[in-house]
Write a protein that holds these residues in place. Structure first.
Motif, PDB file in Angstrom:
ATOM      1  N   LEU A  38       0.844  -1.189   0.000  1.00 43.83           N
ATOM      2  CA  LEU A  38       0.000   0.000   0.000  1.00 43.83           C
ATOM      3  C   LEU A  38       0.878   1.237   0.000  1.00 43.83           C
ATOM      4  O   LEU A  38       1.963   1.232   0.558  1.00 43.83           O
ATOM      5  N   THR A  39       0.354   2.289  -0.583  1.00 42.20           N
ATOM      6  CA  THR A  39       1.017   3.585  -0.462  1.00 42.20           C
ATOM      7  C   THR A  39       0.560   4.222   0.845  1.00 42.20           C
ATOM      8  O   THR A  39      -0.423   3.790   1.465  1.00 42.20           O
ATOM      9  N   VAL A  40       1.246   5.253   1.263  1.00 43.10           N
ATOM     10  CA  VAL A  40       0.837   5.978   2.466  1.00 43.10           C
ATOM     11  C   VAL A  40      -0.566   6.546   2.262  1.00 43.10           C
ATOM     12  O   VAL A  40      -1.411   6.481   3.162  1.00 43.10           O
ATOM     13  N   ALA A  43      -3.104   3.823   2.758  1.00 42.55           N
ATOM     14  CA  ALA A  43      -3.225   3.489   4.177  1.00 42.55           C
ATOM     15  C   ALA A  43      -4.009   4.556   4.929  1.00 42.55           C
ATOM     16  O   ALA A  43      -4.819   4.247   5.809  1.00 42.55           O
ATOM     17  N   MET A  44      -3.801   5.821   4.569  1.00 46.40           N
ATOM     18  CA  MET A  44      -4.530   6.908   5.219  1.00 46.40           C
ATOM     19  C   MET A  44      -6.022   6.843   4.890  1.00 46.40           C
ATOM     20  O   MET A  44      -6.865   7.081   5.768  1.00 46.40           O
ATOM     21  N   GLU A  48      -9.158   6.436   7.544  1.00 50.26           N
ATOM     22  CA  GLU A  48     -10.373   7.266   7.551  1.00 50.26           C
ATOM     23  C   GLU A  48     -11.619   6.391   7.513  1.00 50.26           C
ATOM     24  O   GLU A  48     -12.577   6.622   8.260  1.00 50.26           O
ATOM     25  N   TRP A  49     -11.624   5.385   6.646  1.00 52.20           N
ATOM     26  CA  TRP A  49     -12.766   4.475   6.520  1.00 52.20           C
ATOM     27  C   TRP A  49     -13.010   3.750   7.838  1.00 52.20           C
ATOM     28  O   TRP A  49     -14.141   3.671   8.312  1.00 52.20           O
ATOM     29  N   LEU A  50     -11.945   3.202   8.437  1.00 52.97           N
ATOM     30  CA  LEU A  50     -12.071   2.457   9.686  1.00 52.97           C
ATOM     31  C   LEU A  50     -12.529   3.365  10.819  1.00 52.97           C
ATOM     32  O   LEU A  50     -13.344   2.972  11.662  1.00 52.97           O
ATOM     33  N   LEU A  60      -2.041   6.712  11.034  1.00 52.40           N
ATOM     34  CA  LEU A  60      -0.702   6.139  10.928  1.00 52.40           C
ATOM     35  C   LEU A  60       0.186   6.805  11.970  1.00 52.40           C
ATOM     36  O   LEU A  60      -0.064   7.939  12.384  1.00 52.40           O
ATOM     37  N   PRO A  61       1.229   6.117  12.411  1.00 52.41           N
ATOM     38  CA  PRO A  61       2.154   6.768  13.351  1.00 52.41           C
ATOM     39  C   PRO A  61       2.873   7.930  12.681  1.00 52.41           C
ATOM     40  O   PRO A  61       3.089   7.925  11.463  1.00 52.41           O
ATOM     41  N   THR A  62       3.237   8.918  13.485  1.00 50.82           N
ATOM     42  CA  THR A  62       4.039  10.023  12.969  1.00 50.82           C
ATOM     43  C   THR A  62       5.442   9.505  12.657  1.00 50.82           C
ATOM     44  O   THR A  62       5.832   8.408  13.094  1.00 50.82           O
TER      45      THR A  62
END
Length: 81
Positions: A38-40, A43-44, A48-50, A60-62
């Motif tokens: 996956l790209t970042v 994943a983002m 949002e969906w979840l 995602l972690p910083t």
């Protein structure tokens, strides 16, 4: 949860289902496996969906959190350890 996300969003690239790298299997866990490839941005969108689905905030972690975790630092993440 990613399989449910992909089912809800038909435009998801199916590459996440391929659990191999250079022809070698990454896992033998069938459909219960960590999602890879996956790209970042992808994943983002999943976070949002979840978040909307479960009524909690996922992210995602910083960069700092990721760096500390990858170095074995004892760090407390907002979502737990």
């Amino acid at each position: 949860d990613y399989a449910a996300y992909a089912a809800d969003n038909r435009n998801i690239n199916p590459a996440w289902q391929n659990q191999s790298y250079a022809g070698h299997p990454i896992t033998s866990r069938g459909t219960d496996h960590p999602v890879t490839k996956l790209t970042v941005a992808q994943a983002m969108l999943f976070c949002e969906w979840l978040s909307q689905k479960e009524g909690r905030k996922y992210r995602l972690p910083t960069n700092e959190e990721w760096t500390q975790a990858s170095q074995g630092a004892d760090i407390e993440f907002p979502w737990g350890r």
